[in-house]
Motif scaffolding. Structure first.
Motif, PDB file in Angstrom:
ATOM      1  N   PRO A  82     -43.102 -49.016  10.251  1.00 25.21           N
ATOM      2  CA  PRO A  82     -42.141 -49.498  10.409  1.00 25.21           C
ATOM      3  C   PRO A  82     -40.834 -48.789  10.151  1.00 25.21           C
ATOM      4  N   LEU A  83     -40.822 -48.675   8.486  1.00 33.07           N
ATOM      5  CA  LEU A  83     -39.516 -47.888   8.190  1.00 33.07           C
ATOM      6  C   LEU A  83     -39.332 -46.521   8.982  1.00 33.07           C
ATOM      7  N   THR A  84     -40.441 -45.622   9.072  1.00 34.66           N
ATOM      8  CA  THR A  84     -40.186 -44.631   9.608  1.00 34.66           C
ATOM      9  C   THR A  84     -39.708 -44.741  10.929  1.00 34.66           C
ATOM     10  N   PHE A  85     -40.153 -45.429  11.929  1.00 38.54           N
ATOM     11  CA  PHE A  85     -39.513 -45.771  13.243  1.00 38.54           C
ATOM     12  C   PHE A  85     -38.032 -46.222  13.051  1.00 38.54           C
ATOM     13  N   ALA A  86     -37.755 -47.241  12.201  1.00 33.02           N
ATOM     14  CA  ALA A  86     -36.656 -47.809  12.081  1.00 33.02           C
ATOM     15  C   ALA A  86     -35.535 -46.528  11.574  1.00 33.02           C
ATOM     16  N   SER A  87     -35.960 -45.512  10.905  1.00 34.46           N
ATOM     17  CA  SER A  87     -34.898 -44.502  10.421  1.00 34.46           C
ATOM     18  C   SER A  87     -34.633 -43.746  11.756  1.00 34.46           C
ATOM     19  N   TYR A 128     -32.784 -40.989   3.935  1.00 36.88           N
ATOM     20  CA  TYR A 128     -33.154 -41.879   2.653  1.00 36.88           C
ATOM     21  C   TYR A 128     -33.865 -43.139   3.152  1.00 36.88           C
ATOM     22  N   LEU A 129     -33.517 -43.406   4.360  1.00 32.01           N
ATOM     23  CA  LEU A 129     -34.878 -44.789   4.995  1.00 32.01           C
ATOM     24  C   LEU A 129     -35.968 -44.111   5.113  1.00 32.01           C
ATOM     25  N   GLY A 130     -36.016 -42.947   5.864  1.00 30.51           N
ATOM     26  CA  GLY A 130     -37.273 -42.229   5.766  1.00 30.51           C
ATOM     27  C   GLY A 130     -38.074 -41.856   4.714  1.00 30.51           C
ATOM     28  N   MET A 131     -37.192 -41.674   3.468  1.00 26.34           N
ATOM     29  CA  MET A 131     -38.021 -41.571   2.151  1.00 26.34           C
ATOM     30  C   MET A 131     -38.209 -42.712   1.651  1.00 26.34           C
ATOM     31  N   ALA A 132     -37.486 -43.977   1.831  1.00 27.83           N
ATOM     32  CA  ALA A 132     -37.980 -45.288   1.503  1.00 27.83           C
ATOM     33  C   ALA A 132     -39.391 -45.505   2.045  1.00 27.83           C
ATOM     34  N   GLY A 133     -39.885 -45.117   3.094  1.00 29.14           N
ATOM     35  CA  GLY A 133     -41.027 -45.504   3.813  1.00 29.14           C
ATOM     36  C   GLY A 133     -42.131 -44.802   3.145  1.00 29.14           C
ATOM     37  N   MET A 134     -41.877 -43.931   2.329  1.00 30.78           N
ATOM     38  CA  MET A 134     -42.983 -43.007   1.727  1.00 30.78           C
ATOM     39  C   MET A 134     -43.653 -44.051   0.630  1.00 30.78           C
ATOM     40  N   ARG A 135     -45.224 -43.906   0.607  1.00 30.59           N
ATOM     41  CA  ARG A 135     -45.884 -44.815  -0.311  1.00 30.59           C
ATOM     42  C   ARG A 135     -46.799 -43.878  -0.998  1.00 30.59           C
ATOM     43  N   LEU A 136     -46.580 -43.905  -2.473  1.00 24.87           N
ATOM     44  CA  LEU A 136     -47.572 -43.374  -3.521  1.00 24.87           C
ATOM     45  C   LEU A 136     -47.527 -44.046  -4.527  1.00 24.87           C
ATOM     46  N   GLN A 137     -48.577 -43.598  -5.398  1.00 23.31           N
ATOM     47  CA  GLN A 137     -48.699 -44.439  -6.846  1.00 23.31           C
ATOM     48  C   GLN A 137     -47.651 -43.882  -7.807  1.00 23.31           C
ATOM     49  N   GLY A 138     -46.323 -44.277  -7.536  1.00 27.29           N
ATOM     50  CA  GLY A 138     -45.439 -43.779  -8.507  1.00 27.29           C
ATOM     51  C   GLY A 138     -43.954 -44.340  -7.861  1.00 27.29           C
ATOM     52  N   LYS A 139     -42.981 -43.735  -8.556  1.00 24.10           N
ATOM     53  CA  LYS A 139     -41.654 -44.243  -8.035  1.00 24.10           C
ATOM     54  C   LYS A 139     -40.984 -43.092  -7.957  1.00 24.10           C
ATOM     55  N   ILE A 140     -40.061 -42.918  -6.788  1.00 23.88           N
ATOM     56  CA  ILE A 140     -39.108 -41.825  -6.794  1.00 23.88           C
ATOM     57  C   ILE A 140     -37.841 -41.996  -6.984  1.00 23.88           C
ATOM     58  N   GLU A 141     -37.231 -41.035  -7.673  1.00 23.02           N
ATOM     59  CA  GLU A 141     -35.963 -41.056  -8.213  1.00 23.02           C
ATOM     60  C   GLU A 141     -35.121 -39.792  -7.751  1.00 23.02           C
ATOM     61  N   TYR A 142     -33.804 -40.098  -7.692  1.00 23.63           N
ATOM     62  CA  TYR A 142     -33.025 -39.191  -7.308  1.00 23.63           C
ATOM     63  C   TYR A 142     -31.664 -38.864  -8.164  1.00 23.63           C
ATOM     64  N   ASP A 143     -31.580 -37.643  -8.148  1.00 21.48           N
ATOM     65  CA  ASP A 143     -30.333 -36.987  -8.770  1.00 21.48           C
ATOM     66  C   ASP A 143     -28.989 -37.357  -8.173  1.00 21.48           C
ATOM     67  N   THR A 144     -28.091 -38.008  -8.629  1.00 23.09           N
ATOM     68  CA  THR A 144     -26.876 -38.852  -8.079  1.00 23.09           C
ATOM     69  C   THR A 144     -26.085 -37.727  -7.526  1.00 23.09           C
ATOM     70  N   THR A 214     -50.051 -35.631   6.718  1.00 26.39           N
ATOM     71  CA  THR A 214     -50.082 -34.976   7.797  1.00 26.39           C
ATOM     72  C   THR A 214     -50.647 -35.675   9.160  1.00 26.39           C
ATOM     73  N   SER A 215     -51.772 -36.292   8.882  1.00 22.79           N
ATOM     74  CA  SER A 215     -52.489 -37.257   9.736  1.00 22.79           C
ATOM     75  C   SER A 215     -51.614 -38.322  10.107  1.00 22.79           C
ATOM     76  N   LEU A 216     -51.106 -38.783   9.332  1.00 22.80           N
ATOM     77  CA  LEU A 216     -49.995 -40.061   9.612  1.00 22.80           C
ATOM     78  C   LEU A 216     -48.766 -39.845  10.451  1.00 22.80           C
ATOM     79  N   LEU A 217     -48.039 -38.653   9.961  1.00 24.96           N
ATOM     80  CA  LEU A 217     -47.109 -38.172  10.589  1.00 24.96           C
ATOM     81  C   LEU A 217     -47.056 -37.529  11.970  1.00 24.96           C
ATOM     82  N   LEU A 218     -48.072 -36.687  12.028  1.00 24.18           N
ATOM     83  CA  LEU A 218     -48.378 -35.926  13.524  1.00 24.18           C
ATOM     84  C   LEU A 218     -48.374 -36.692  14.737  1.00 24.18           C
ATOM     85  N   PRO A 219     -49.207 -37.893  14.510  1.00 20.14           N
ATOM     86  CA  PRO A 219     -49.216 -38.770  15.875  1.00 20.14           C
ATOM     87  C   PRO A 219     -47.682 -39.504  16.048  1.00 20.14           C
ATOM     88  N   MET A 220     -47.019 -39.703  15.067  1.00 18.69           N
ATOM     89  CA  MET A 220     -45.694 -40.323  15.283  1.00 18.69           C
ATOM     90  C   MET A 220     -44.591 -39.255  15.662  1.00 18.69           C
TER      91      MET A 220
END
Length: 307
Positions: A82-87, A128-144, A214-220
């Motif tokens: 949903p977040l990927t297509f919302a972007s 950045y909305l597409g980046m918010a749709g990433m799911r991994l065992q951690g937290k994504i941080e950004y340099d301002t 890759t297997s998730l993004l390629l069909p989309m």
């Protein structure tokens, strides 16, 4: 624990493919916008909408093709659909607002800055909305500071693209502008990715499965890619977009008149009203003939009284 981020898991394959998709979307968008501005007809809004959708779809496709090369060595990466297509929707909507502002308000400095700012913010929001749709065992941080730089690049690139849409009319010139636009959008993407760092939860390192992303993004990506191909077909079959104005609609170039050389006689083209002096029964001024006013012509057997 800090994760090891790699943005080029497939080498130069994903950056080049992403660049080509950004160029394709930009070229289609520029040609459609030019078509709507130079040929005023009932399909103006349709051409602007097609151009906005092409640019937005091209940028979105470029982003996620590049993200296919993104991986974290210690954790698998997945994406929220949903977040990927919302972007994608955000990209098309914000680019459309900018293009419609320029298309209906004209190419003034104020409209270009306004439309470029809205479009650029839309591109950054999509990223950045597409980046918010990433799911991994951690937290994504950004340099301002790097994030701010990427937003500035997006706004400048969008403003330049809108300027090119209203100023560049030739096919080769539009092709060059689309290459510059694709390079600017790709540069914005990788500048934004340079601001990313991943902080993993826990200390146990697990090998990442790059095939998950890759297997998730390629069909989309299939649907947007097919749309860009269909839009390219529409552009190719419109002669006004490919060839420009036909010769009979262009203003005739005037040949400079040199002193002492008689001016060439104008021959009316088909459908052009003839000169009023060439009507039957009308003689040009200064060439009086038989029966012309201002001069008496003696009749046979009549002696002129002029001495």
């Amino acid at each position: 624990m800090q994760g090891t981020v790699d943005g080029f898991s497939y080498g130069l394959v994903t950056p080049l493919a992403a660049f080509l998709m950004a160029c394709l979307g930009g070229a289609l968008g520029l040609r459609c916008t030019t078509r709507s501005l130079r040929h005023h007809d009932s399909f103006k809004a349709g051409w602007l909408a097609l151009g906005a959708t092409s640019i937005g779809t091209g940028i979105w496709t470029m982003h996620f093709i590049a993200m296919m090369g993104f991986s974290v060595q210690q954790a698998p990466v997945a994406y929220d659909r949903p977040l990927t297509f919302a972007s994608l929707g955000v990209a098309v909507l914000m680019v459309g607002i900018g293009i419609f502002i320029v298309g209906y308000r004209g190419a003034t400095a104020l409209t270009l800055v306004t439309g470029g700012t809205i479009t650029g913010l839309g591109v950054a929001t999509m990223h950045y909305l597409g980046m918010a749709g990433m799911r991994l065992q951690g937290k994504i941080e950004y340099d301002t500071l790097t994030v701010a730089l990427s937003v500035v690049i997006a706004v400048v690139a969008a403003t330049a693209a809108l300027w090119a849409a209203v100023s560049v009319h030739g096919f080769l010139a539009s092709l060059g502008a689309s290459l510059v636009m694709g390079g600017a959008v790709s540069g914005m993407h990788y500048t934004a990715m340079a601001a990313v760092s991943v902080h993993l939860h826990g200390t146990g390192a697990r090998p990442g499965t790059g095939d998950t992303a890759t297997s998730l993004l390629l069909p989309m990506l299939i649907g947007p890619a097919v749309f860009l191909i269909l839009a390219a077909v529409v552009v190719m079959f419109d002669p006004l977009l490919v060839m420009g104005d036909p010769d009979w609609q262009r203003p005739a170039a005037r040949t400079p008149h040199r002193p002492g050389v008689p001016a060439p006689r104008h021959v009316p083209s088909y459908g052009e009203p003839a000169n009023w002096t060439a009507r039957p029964g009308r003689r040009p001024a200064g060439r009086a003939g038989r029966g012309s006013p201002g001069r008496s012509v003696p009749r046979a057997g009549h002696r002129s009284q002029d001495w």
